[in-house]
Design an enzyme around this catalytic site. Sequence first.
Site, PDB file in Angstrom:
ATOM      1  CE  LYS A   1      14.857 -11.423  30.989  1.00  8.81           C
ATOM      2  NZ  LYS A   1      15.275 -12.817  30.725  1.00  8.81           N
TER       3      LYS A   1
ATOM      4  NE  ARG B   1      11.742 -20.146  29.853  1.00  9.29           N
ATOM      5  CZ  ARG B   1      11.813 -19.077  29.072  1.00  9.29           C
ATOM      6  NH1 ARG B   1      10.814 -18.217  29.036  1.00  9.29           N
ATOM      7  NH2 ARG B   1      12.875 -18.849  28.326  1.00  9.29           N
TER       8      ARG B   1
ATOM      9  CE1 TYR C   1      11.435 -29.825  26.227  1.00  7.05           C
ATOM     10  CE2 TYR C   1      12.539 -27.902  25.293  1.00  7.05           C
ATOM     11  CZ  TYR C   1      12.191 -28.670  26.386  1.00  7.05           C
ATOM     12  OH  TYR C   1      12.595 -28.289  27.637  1.00  7.05           O
TER      13      TYR C   1
END
Length: 244
Positions: free
Chosen positions: A150, A211, A243
């Site tokens: 990237k 994802r 999470y």
Amino acid sequence: MRDRISDFLEEKHGLSANSKQSYKYDLEQCLDIVGERISDTSLKIYQAQLANLKISAQKRKISGCNQFLYFLYHKGEMDSFDRLESAKQAEKKAEKPEILDLDSFWQGSDFPEGRLLALLILEMGLLPSEILALKVADINLDFQVLRIQKASQQRIVTIPTSLLSELEPLMGQTYLFERTGKAYSRQWAFRQLEAFVKEKGFPALSAQALREQFILRQIENKVDLYEIAKKSGLKTVLTLEKYR
């Protein structure tokens, strides 16, 4: 479509120059993703792009885009008034994530490209844009790694053994997903993925949700948050804290 933005803004009386500029920026950003041929699919792609923004920013962009879509419909340039879902509706749909049983993804499918896209996201946490830009030259099956590039940055991601046989038949191409040597578009990927998850009985499962499943599985396996962030290409672990 883009040239109609000015006409739309001319009909909005009483707006300051700054407000008009803000509208213009949001609408141009919307059309960059949606394209000139507005469809339910392209609007879903744009809606997914907004998901990580603050609710206030989502509301502003969704409101502006929906007003513009109604303007086009009212002027007879769209056959139907397709619109974006409100930010409140999207927020209500959000529930505490849980690990889903997706073993059926490893079974055969009438949508093999969608299946492989789903597995790469689910098993490696890759973004659709990263997958579409992935060249075969960046994949080394012998060492079970692939390189994601990237701009000036890159990261090395381990390929699970279970995916090696899925990737091997594609090693003679230029891109992992291509047509006559050219990479497919995001809309193509969205359609393939959408068709596959519907086939498997998970019509609401988006690339973002897949994802998230990758992240949940990593946490279940006691992988450190910093390691998960590294694998996923995240700059910080802040988005992973929820999470825990």
